[in-house]
Design an enzyme around this catalytic site. Structure first.
Site, mmCIF file in Angstrom:
data_model
loop_
_atom_site.group_PDB
_atom_site.id
_atom_site.type_symbol
_atom_site.label_atom_id
_atom_site.label_comp_id
_atom_site.label_asym_id
_atom_site.label_seq_id
_atom_site.Cartn_x
_atom_site.Cartn_y
_atom_site.Cartn_z
ATOM 1 N N ALA A 24 35.079 71.947 62.115
ATOM 2 C CA ALA A 24 36.484 71.422 62.077
ATOM 3 C C ALA A 24 37.139 72.424 61.006
ATOM 4 C CB ALA A 24 36.277 70.042 61.400
ATOM 5 N N ALA A 25 37.556 73.366 61.623
ATOM 6 C CA ALA A 25 37.976 74.447 60.961
ATOM 7 C C ALA A 25 39.417 74.351 60.332
ATOM 8 C CB ALA A 25 38.073 75.953 61.478
ATOM 9 N N CYS A 57 35.717 64.474 52.425
ATOM 10 C CA CYS A 57 36.668 64.204 51.249
ATOM 11 C C CYS A 57 36.698 62.750 50.793
ATOM 12 C CB CYS A 57 38.024 64.787 51.378
ATOM 13 S SG CYS A 57 38.779 64.117 52.859
#
Length: 672
Positions: free
Chosen positions: A385-386, A510
């Site tokens: 997931a760049a 996150c």
């Protein structure tokens, strides 16, 4: 002679107020009329003494002593002159030097004499002297009557006068003073308890928030909170303290659960959280730390930039930005490429250094997953997931543009921004692809390292996105962990366990919730026995949970790391690192939509699987269109000929022939 030493230091005292003496005499028992008459006589006698003193000042007799004639005798009546002289004779001080006596004759000595000695003179001049002639006391001084009680300021009443202290009543006065102090202390304690009760959870106003009927009657919560924010904050503080020391500070008649429920409601009202999310976050910490976490989410994290070591060094970048009016400092000892920005006179996203790719705006917590991954040169790395490219370009910088990086993102529009950052920062070893990351075991495998910064609820970046407070529901915390589990299993299956330098997977989010972090890691450990948790290599961070709300996790979860805003002043983050030491079990790809035969093939050679005809028809991203490519190639050939000064139309026939002499079909593309 000159002025005395005391006169030089502080000057003459101010004249005494006549009203003061009148008040004192009234307290002594005299009537108002008598006290006023006495004051008037005192004023006249003082004027006469002042004139006489001025005439006789400095005159000495033959014995060398100062004469007092005219200073006292003029103001004394004739019938009491003899007794008064005898009294003065008894209190004559020891002889002094000439210098001391001269100082005594100064104005200060006169004023001091007026203050004390002349009190007898004013009574002798007035009507009080005759009242005491028959008493038989020839040495009576009316000043003694005034000195029987202490003198206080004029604003105090007679009740304020202290009782005369003697050896007989000292014990009683001490006991009386102790009782008075104890009474004052009791009053102060009662006042404190009353103030504490008003701000405690048992007060009347705090219960307004719990009354649903009032809200239905038309009272808006925001209108209610506006005047009560200070009350809510005080109550939150008091409740936190009560929960920290429940046995001593808790309110009587209320349980810990009631205190906790009230605190969560107050947090929702004060900070604007949904009750579901506030309770979920509150359960992660002790009450005091939970309050610090909610408070830290109200403050934005510092602006941080990451130096692109492919183009510059941090010292050179810092100097260039300082010259442009930027106030900065290193982000911390744990990072050698981060700079924390405090003030900037120019937009950080529009400086020449930014446009040249010397740095990228990136949160400090985003450094951590790449640091844990620790990619080596000449490796094959997958970033599942760049977008937007901060971690991908960080990996490229650590690999020094060697090896190969596959930067994947399932959102094609986000992939465009990813491509822009890759080009701007000069990452030349990166391939951008647009796949659902769950398909990667069948798309391509055999990676040395895989980074999965999974999509999450964002509960660690509430300061950046306050909408998380209200838009996350229980459904989100069921769907997101399910997606994260699938992605993590795909990441594990995409890694080559035979890699000489790698075989590592880093999973990060996150978010700070357990369902998205420890719960997902525990699921992967149970479904993939060929992986284990290893040290992340990060120098700071709190250990992950091994038990939470009745659930028990593997003891190796202590190796994971948690980061909180209130503890490290970075965004909330979770980082874990796996090591793959064996092949994935047979049929393990079934849960990811991968067939058993496909898994066997991947276990055999790890080479990319060729696309099927259906994939070519449905997905055109990255595919080949022969006709369109032929048109581009012909256009490029003609442009090259024009650049060399050759007419492309004149050479069409010659250039279109194959080496064996056969002519090639002319392209139908239009000339540029």
């Amino acid at each position: 002679m000159g002025v005395g030493r005391r006169m030089k230091k502080q000057g003459a005292p101010e004249p005494l107020d006549e009203a003061h003496f009148t008040n004192l005499k009234r307290k002594a028992g005299m009537s108002v009329a008598e006290s006023r008459a006495e004051s008037q006589q005192y004023t006249n006698s003082k004027k006469r003494r002042t004139n006489g003193g001025a005439e006789g000042k400095g005159k000495k007799n033959s014995a060398g002593t100062t004469s007092t004639k005219g200073k006292f005798t003029n103001s004394l009546p004739s019938q009491k002159s003899a007794p008064k002289k005898s009294k003065k004779a008894e209190s004559v001080p020891l002889p002094m030097s000439d210098e001391d006596m001269e100082d005594d004759d100064s104005d200060v000595a006169d004023l001091m004499g007026d203050e004390f000695d002349d009190l007898s003179g004013e009574e002798e001049d007035g009507g009080l002297g005759d009242d005491f002639l028959d008493s038989g006391s020839e040495v009576y001084d009316s000043d003694e009557d005034h000195r029987s009680k202490p003198m206080f300021s004029e604003d105090e009443d007679e009740s304020d006068a202290e009782e005369k202290l003697t050896a007989a009543n000292i014990a009683g006065l001490t006991r009386k003073l102790d009782e008075q102090m104890a009474e004052e202390a009791a009053d102060a304690q009662a006042e404190l308890e009353e103030a504490a009760l008003q701000t405690n959870i048992a007060g009347d106003r705090p219960h307004i928030l719990d009354d649903d009927s009032e809200d239905e009657a038309g009272i808006k919560p925001k209108a209610l909170l506006a005047p009560d924010l200070q009350l809510l904050r005080n109550r939150i503080n008091n409740t936190v303290q009560a929960l920290e020391d429940f046995s001593k500070r808790a309110q009587e008649g209320k349980s810990r659960a009631e205190h906790t429920a009230q605190l969560i409601k107050d947090i929702c009202a004060y900070y604007g959280y949904s009750e579901y999310l506030a309770e979920k976050l509150f359960n992660l910490f002790p009450p005091k730390e939970a309050f610090a976490f909610f408070e830290a989410n109200e403050t934005a994290r510092p602006v941080v930039i990451r130096t692109n070591t492919l183009r510059t060094h941090r010292r050179d970048l810092a100097q260039a930005l300082i010259n442009r009016g930027v106030t900065l400092e290193p982000v911390g000892k744990w990072s050698k490429i981060g700079l924390q920005i405090f003030e900037s006179a120019v937009p950080l996203g529009a400086t020449p250094e930014y446009l040249a790719g010397h740095y990228i705006l990136q949160a400090a917590s985003s450094f951590l997953p790449v640091m844990a991954l620790a990619p080596q040169e000449h490796e094959r790395v997958l970033d599942m997931a760049a977008a937007p490219g901060g971690k991908t370009t960080h990996i490229a910088a650590l690999m020094k543009n060697t090896g190969c990086i596959f930067a994947n993102d399932s959102n094609k529009s986000r992939a465009k921004g990813l491509i822009g950052n890759i080009h701007r920062l000069g990452a030349k070893n990166t391939i951008v692809c647009n796949y659902d990351a769950r398909e990667f075991p069948k798309v391509i495998g055999g990676f040395d390292r895989v980074l999965l910064d999974a999509p999450c609820s964002g509960t660690g970046v509430i300061a950046k996105d306050p909408s998380v407070k209200t838009n996350k529901t229980e459904k989100d915390f069921l769907m997101l962990p399910h997606l994260q589990k699938q992605l993590l299993l795909a990441a594990i299956d995409s890694v080559d366990h035979n890699s000489k330098t790698g075989g590592y997977i880093v999973y990060s989010t996150c978010s700070v919730t357990v369902e998205e972090n420890e719960g997902v890691v525990q699921y992967a450990l149970s479904r993939r026995p060929n992986v284990k948790l290893v040290e992340t290599g990060l120098v700071f961070g709190k250990e992950g949970f091994t038990a939470y709300m009745g659930k028990t996790f593997d003891k190796s979860l202590k190796l994971t790391r948690r980061y909180y805003p209130h503890a490290y002043n970075v965004d909330g983050f979770f980082v874990s690192k796996f090591k793959k030491f064996g092949p994935s079990p047979k049929g393990s790809g079934a849960s990811n939509g991968v067939s058993k035969a496909m898994v066997d093939e991947l276990e055999a050679d790890k080479r990319p699987v060729p696309e099927t005809e259906e994939d070519e028809k449905t997905d055109a991203f990255g595919g080949w269109d022969e006709e369109e490519d032929q048109a581009y190639m012909e256009r490029a050939r003609r442009a090259m000929l024009k650049k060399k000064g050759i007419n492309p139309k004149a050479n069409v026939g010659d250039m279109s022939k194959k080496p064996n002499g056969k002519e090639k079909k002319k392209s139908k593309s239009k000339d540029t």
